[in-house]
Scaffold this active site. Structure first.
Site, PDB file in Angstrom:
ATOM      1  N   ASP A  12      53.854  72.372  12.578  1.00 32.31           N
ATOM      2  CA  ASP A  12      54.721  72.420  11.391  1.00 32.31           C
ATOM      3  C   ASP A  12      53.939  72.633  10.103  1.00 32.31           C
ATOM      4  OD1 ASP A  12      56.854  71.824  13.150  1.00 32.31           O
ATOM      5  OD2 ASP A  12      56.358  69.696  13.012  1.00 32.31           O
ATOM      6  N   LYS A  15      53.034  77.923   9.860  1.00 28.43           N
ATOM      7  CA  LYS A  15      52.471  79.119  10.518  1.00 28.43           C
ATOM      8  C   LYS A  15      53.490  80.245  10.591  1.00 28.43           C
ATOM      9  CE  LYS A  15      51.546  76.854  14.260  1.00 28.43           C
ATOM     10  NZ  LYS A  15      51.902  75.504  13.784  1.00 28.43           N
ATOM     11  N   GLY A  39      58.736  75.798  16.688  1.00 21.82           N
ATOM     12  CA  GLY A  39      59.871  76.188  15.851  1.00 21.82           C
ATOM     13  C   GLY A  39      59.318  76.812  14.591  1.00 21.82           C
ATOM     14  N   HIS A  40      59.327  78.137  14.537  1.00 21.99           N
ATOM     15  CA  HIS A  40      58.741  78.830  13.391  1.00 21.99           C
ATOM     16  C   HIS A  40      59.844  79.270  12.427  1.00 21.99           C
ATOM     17  CE1 HIS A  40      54.800  79.884  15.684  1.00 21.99           C
ATOM     18  NE2 HIS A  40      54.934  78.616  15.389  1.00 21.99           N
ATOM     19  N   GLN A 219      52.142  75.104  17.692  1.00 18.36           N
ATOM     20  CA  GLN A 219      51.745  73.703  17.556  1.00 18.36           C
ATOM     21  C   GLN A 219      50.489  73.631  16.671  1.00 18.36           C
ATOM     22  OE1 GLN A 219      52.467  74.646  21.151  1.00 18.36           O
ATOM     23  NE2 GLN A 219      54.529  74.319  20.414  1.00 18.36           N
ATOM     24  N   THR A 234      50.706  68.083  23.098  1.00 18.55           N
ATOM     25  CA  THR A 234      51.496  68.975  23.929  1.00 18.55           C
ATOM     26  C   THR A 234      50.659  69.318  25.167  1.00 18.55           C
ATOM     27  OG1 THR A 234      52.896  70.938  23.938  1.00 18.55           O
ATOM     28  CG2 THR A 234      50.795  71.128  22.745  1.00 18.55           C
ATOM     29  N   GLY A 297      65.482  68.902  15.141  1.00 17.00           N
ATOM     30  CA  GLY A 297      66.190  68.341  13.996  1.00 17.00           C
ATOM     31  C   GLY A 297      65.697  66.946  13.614  1.00 17.00           C
ATOM     32  N   SER A 408      50.775  78.782  -0.421  1.00 15.15           N
ATOM     33  CA  SER A 408      52.215  78.995  -0.334  1.00 15.15           C
ATOM     34  C   SER A 408      52.926  77.961  -1.210  1.00 15.15           C
ATOM     35  CB  SER A 408      52.645  78.874   1.127  1.00 15.15           C
ATOM     36  OG  SER A 408      54.040  78.868   1.210  1.00 15.15           O
TER      37      SER A 408
HETATM   38  P1  IMP Z   1      56.145  68.795  24.010  1.00 17.42           P
HETATM   39  O1  IMP Z   1      55.287  69.925  23.546  1.00 17.42           O
HETATM   40  O2  IMP Z   1      57.628  69.073  23.925  1.00 17.42           O
HETATM   41  O3  IMP Z   1      55.732  68.276  25.350  1.00 17.42           O
HETATM   42  O4  IMP Z   1      55.921  67.571  22.981  1.00 17.42           O
HETATM   43  C1  IMP Z   1      54.686  66.875  22.896  1.00 17.42           C
HETATM   44  C2  IMP Z   1      54.405  66.464  21.452  1.00 17.42           C
HETATM   45  O5  IMP Z   1      54.121  67.621  20.684  1.00 17.42           O
HETATM   46  C3  IMP Z   1      55.584  65.773  20.754  1.00 17.42           C
HETATM   47  O6  IMP Z   1      55.079  64.827  19.827  1.00 17.42           O
HETATM   48  C4  IMP Z   1      56.245  66.918  20.000  1.00 17.42           C
HETATM   49  O7  IMP Z   1      56.996  66.468  18.904  1.00 17.42           O
HETATM   50  C5  IMP Z   1      55.021  67.714  19.580  1.00 17.42           C
HETATM   51  N1  IMP Z   1      55.298  69.131  19.358  1.00 17.42           N
HETATM   52  C6  IMP Z   1      55.444  70.106  20.287  1.00 17.42           C
HETATM   53  N2  IMP Z   1      55.656  71.291  19.716  1.00 17.42           N
HETATM   54  C7  IMP Z   1      55.608  71.088  18.392  1.00 17.42           C
HETATM   55  C8  IMP Z   1      55.718  71.951  17.254  1.00 17.42           C
HETATM   56  O8  IMP Z   1      55.868  73.171  17.355  1.00 17.42           O
HETATM   57  N3  IMP Z   1      55.621  71.356  16.036  1.00 17.42           N
HETATM   58  C9  IMP Z   1      55.400  70.020  15.897  1.00 17.42           C
HETATM   59  N4  IMP Z   1      55.280  69.184  16.926  1.00 17.42           N
HETATM   60  C10 IMP Z   1      55.379  69.708  18.155  1.00 17.42           C
END
Ligand code: IMP
Length: 421
Positions: A12, A15, A39-40, A219, A234, A297, A408
Site C-alpha cells: 500500500d 505502487k 490492490g493497486h 505487496q 504474504t 476495505g 507524489s
Molecule cells: P495474504 O497475502 O492474503 O496471505 O495476506 C498475508 C498478509 O499480507 C496480510 O497481513 C495481508 O493484509 C497482507 N497483504 C497481502 N497483500 C497485500 C497488499 O497488497 N497490500 C497490503 N497488505 C497486503
C-alpha cells in the site's frame, strides 16, 4: 531500459499510481509476484480503478502485459479486470500469462476459512497461502494445465481426492467435483487461454532488444515470505531478489530499481509495527490518507515513518532511487517524527531484526522534525515545497543514502513532482 517498481514497507505504498505513470512509456509491463491480494489504485483518464491482477500497462493499448511465473492467478478476477479495462480503453489489452503461474481454485479460499489462517493472520482471504503451499507441495494446478484439459481433469481429481481425505467432515469439500471444476475453469478462462505461454521468452527478447520493460512488484518488502516479518507475511518473494526467479531469467539487467515509500507507515492484518499510532494522529493519517484496503476495505493501521525498516528494504532491493508518496497527508501536523533506531532491553539498535518476536519488543527512537500547515496538492516543483517539507524529504534521503526522484502529492497522475522539473 528496464525498471523495477518495488514496495519498501508493508504494501500500500502507492505502487499502483507510480507504475501506471511509468507504464505510459513502457513497451512491456511484467507483474512478478503475488495475486489478487494486491490492490493497486489507478486513476486513468479521470476514472478510478482498483486492480488486483492486471499489470499497469493494460491501460495503454500498445503495451504487452505479462503475468509472470511467480504469480498466483484467480481466473475469474482476471477475466473481469480485463473486460473492465477493455471497455474503458476501447480494445482488449495485450496479455501474456506464464504457463508456470499457479491457479487459485475455489478450494484454496475455502481452506483459508477451514484452517482459520485467514482470521489468525488477517490475510486478504483470497486463497493466496493455500495456493503457494500447493505449489511447494507439488499438488498445484498451473495456467499451462488449461491447455491440456485431460491432464487438468486428472490432476484435479487427484487433488480433490486428497482434499476429501483431509477434510472428511466438510460439506463444502464434499461438494467439490473434478469434472465440474474442470468445465468451470475452461469456461472462465475462455479467451484468456490464447494468452498462455511464452512469457519468459518474450521478456528475454524485450530485454535483449533493450525495449522499455517495467517490472511491477506487489505487496511490500516487509511482507516478503523470506525476509519480511514472518509469519506475518504474504507467501511470495516481494523483493528484487525474487524477480529473476519469478520470470525465469537469472539476474536480469534492471538498471533502475525504484523503491516506493509512503511518507508514513501503514499495515493491514496482524504483525509487529513499532511506530504504530493508536491515537488521533494515526486516526488523522487514516482519514486524510484514505487508508482503507483496496482488496478488503479494512482500515489500515497507521504510524510514523520507520527509517530502520526503510534502510533494510533499500538494501534488500538494491534500490537506486525512491518515489515518496502521500507526503500531502502530513500537512497540518505540528511536528513530524521519523524512527531512526529501536530501543530494546536498554540498548539502541539500528538494524532491522530478522525475527518478528524481537521486532515486537522494539520501541521506536524518534527524530522530531518541524511540521508544515500548507496543503501540497497543487505543488509542481520540489523547490516550491514548504521549507519543513523539503527538510523532511532531505532527512529521508540522507538517512537511507538514496535520492528521492519522485514525490507524489495526491492520487491523480498530475499530482506528481519529478526532481529536475
Ligand atoms: P495474504 O497475502 O492474503 O496471505 O495476506 C498475508 C498478509 O499480507 C496480510 O497481513 C495481508 O493484509 C497482507 N497483504 C497481502 N497483500 C497485500 C497488499 O497488497 N497490500 C497490503 N497488505 C497486503
Amino acid at each position: 531500459m528496464a525498471t523495477a517498481v518495488l514496495g519498501l514497507q508493508w504494501g500500500d505504498e502507492g505502487k499502483g499510481k507510480i507504475t501506471h505513470l511509468l507504464a505510459r512509456e513502457a513497451d512491456m509491463v511484467v507483474r512478478f509476484n503475488g495475486g489478487p491480494n494486491a490492490g493497486h489504485t489507478v486513476i486513468d483518464r479521470g476514472v478510478k480503478f482498483g486492480t488486483h491482477l492486471v499489470p499497469a500497462g493494460v491501460f495503454y493499448p500498445d503495451t504487452v502485459n505479462v503475468l509472470a511465473g511467480g504469480m498466483v492467478i484467480d481466473l475469474e478476477i482476471l477475466r473481469e479486470e480485463v473486460e473492465t479495462v477493455a471497455a474503458h480503453i476501447g480494445e482488449t489489452p495485450e496479455l501474456l500469462i506464464a504457463e508456470n503461474a499457479h491457479l487459485i481454485l475455489p478450494y484454496h479460499r475455502l481452506l483459508e476459512e477451514l484452517e482459520g489462517s485467514g482470521a489468525h493472520f488477517g490475510t486478504t482471504r483470497r486463497g493466496i497461502a493455500p495456493t503457494y503451499r500447493d505449489k511447494a507441495a507439488k499438488v498445484g494446478v498451473r495456467a499451462g494445465d488449461l491447455l491440456r484439459p485431460d491432464r487438468l481433469a486428472k490432476r484435479l481429481e487427484w487433488r480433490l481426492d486428497l482434499l476429501k481425505r483431509q477434510w472428511p467432515e466438510s460439506e463444502e469439500v464434499a461438494k467439490l467435483d473434478a469434472v465440474q471444476l474442470t468445465e468451470d475453469l475452461l469456461s472462465v478462462a475462455g479467451p484468456l487461454a490464447a494468452s498462455i505461454g511464452g512469457a519468459t521468452a518474450a521478456i528475454a527478447f524485450a530485454l535483449d532488444e533493450k525495449r522499455n520493460v517495467l517490472f511491477e512488484g506487489a505487496q511490500g518488502t516487509l511482507l516478503d515470505v523470506d525476509h519480511g516479518t514472518y509469519p506475518y507475511v504474504t507467501s511470495s518473494a516481494t523483493t528484487y531478489a525474487g524477480l529473476g526467479n519469478s520470470i525465469g531469467i537469472p539476474a536480469p539487467v534492471v538498471s533502475q530499481r525504484l523503491g516506493v515509500v509512503k511518507a508514513y507507515q501503514t499495515r493491514v492484518g496482524a504483525g509487529p509495527f513499532p511506530t504504530e499510532l493508536e491515537d488521533e494522529i494515526g486516526a488523522g493519517f487514516q482519514q486524510r490518507g484514505g487508508e482503507f484496503g483496496v482488496t478488503t476495505g479494512r482500515p489500515r493501521r497507521c504510524g510514523w515513518l520507520d527509517l530502520v525498516a526503510l534502510r533494510y528494504a533499500v538494501a534488500l532491493n538494491g534500490v537506486t532511487d525512491l518515489a515518496l508518496t502521500k507526503i500531502d497527508v502530513l500537512s497540518g501536523c505540528e511536528e513530524v517524527r521519523v524512527c531512526r533506531a529501536y530501543s530494546i532491553e536498554g540498548e539502541e539498535i539500528e538494524r532491522f531484526p530478522v525475527s518478528a518476536e524481537v521486532l515486537e519488543d522494539c520501541r521506536p527512537v524518534y527524530d522530531v522534525l518541524p511540521g508544515w500547515r500548507e496543503s501540497l496538492g497543487e505543488i509542481g516543483s520540489l523547490c516550491d515545497l514548504p521549507e519543513a517539507a523539503t527538510a523532511y524529504v532531505t532527512h529521508i534521503e540522507e538517512a537511507v543514502g538514496v535520492p528521492i526522484e519522485i514525490v507524489s502529492v495526491g492520487p491523480e497522475p498530475e499530482a506528481t513532482i519529478y526532481r529536475g522539473l
